[in-house]
Design an enzyme around this catalytic site. Structure first.
Site, mmCIF file in Angstrom:
data_model
loop_
_atom_site.group_PDB
_atom_site.id
_atom_site.type_symbol
_atom_site.label_atom_id
_atom_site.label_comp_id
_atom_site.label_asym_id
_atom_site.label_seq_id
_atom_site.Cartn_x
_atom_site.Cartn_y
_atom_site.Cartn_z
ATOM 1 N N CYS A 81 46.788 34.891 37.173
ATOM 2 C CA CYS A 81 46.533 33.766 36.263
ATOM 3 C C CYS A 81 45.046 33.699 35.936
ATOM 4 O O CYS A 81 44.237 33.354 36.792
ATOM 5 C CB CYS A 81 46.960 32.464 36.911
ATOM 6 S SG CYS A 81 48.644 32.482 37.529
ATOM 7 N N CYS A 82 44.678 34.002 34.720
ATOM 8 C CA CYS A 82 43.248 34.082 34.369
ATOM 9 C C CYS A 82 42.728 32.825 33.674
ATOM 10 O O CYS A 82 41.537 32.719 33.411
ATOM 11 C CB CYS A 82 42.996 35.295 33.481
ATOM 12 S SG CYS A 82 43.838 35.200 31.895
#
Length: 117
Positions: A81-82
């Site tokens: 998850c960026c």
């Protein structure tokens, strides 16, 4: 990663989404032995594309999985998850709960020490 197409290796997917990494690694001769994805819609699509069987399991929240229950593997992939780190996201980094998920990758890597890491 330069492997002959027929090279046998085992891999796991954390934050698997709908299985994009899996398509590439299967094409290289890999065999997925474990996947984790928390989003129900992504789980449904992943399961439709890659039905679970005796050699592969799909689980939900990786934070609830004991390291010892994850099968031995040579490669770990993670569609991490960026949003926490992105300029278009919150940029809260590790102060965001999603940013803390990075440490789940570290936790599994430290326990298993995959051969291709």
């Amino acid at each position: 990663l330069h492997l002959p197409a027929n090279a046998p290796f085992r891999y796991i997917e954390l934050f698997a989404g709908v299985g994009g990494f899996r398509i590439a690694l299967d094409a290289l001769g890999g065999r997925c032995v474990f996947a984790s994805e928390v989003e129900p819609e992504s789980q449904a699509t992943y399961s439709a594309n890659f039905p679970p069987d005796a050699t592969h399991q799909l689980v939900g929240d990786i934070t609830e999985v004991e390291e010892a229950s994850i099968p031995r593997h040579d490669v770990l992939t993670a569609g991490f998850c960026c949003q926490s780190f992105s300029r278009l996201g919150s940029e809260a980094g590790f102060d965001d709960n999603r940013g803390q998920l990075f440490f789940e990758i570290v936790r599994v890597l430290q326990y298993h020490r995959p051969s291709m890491f």
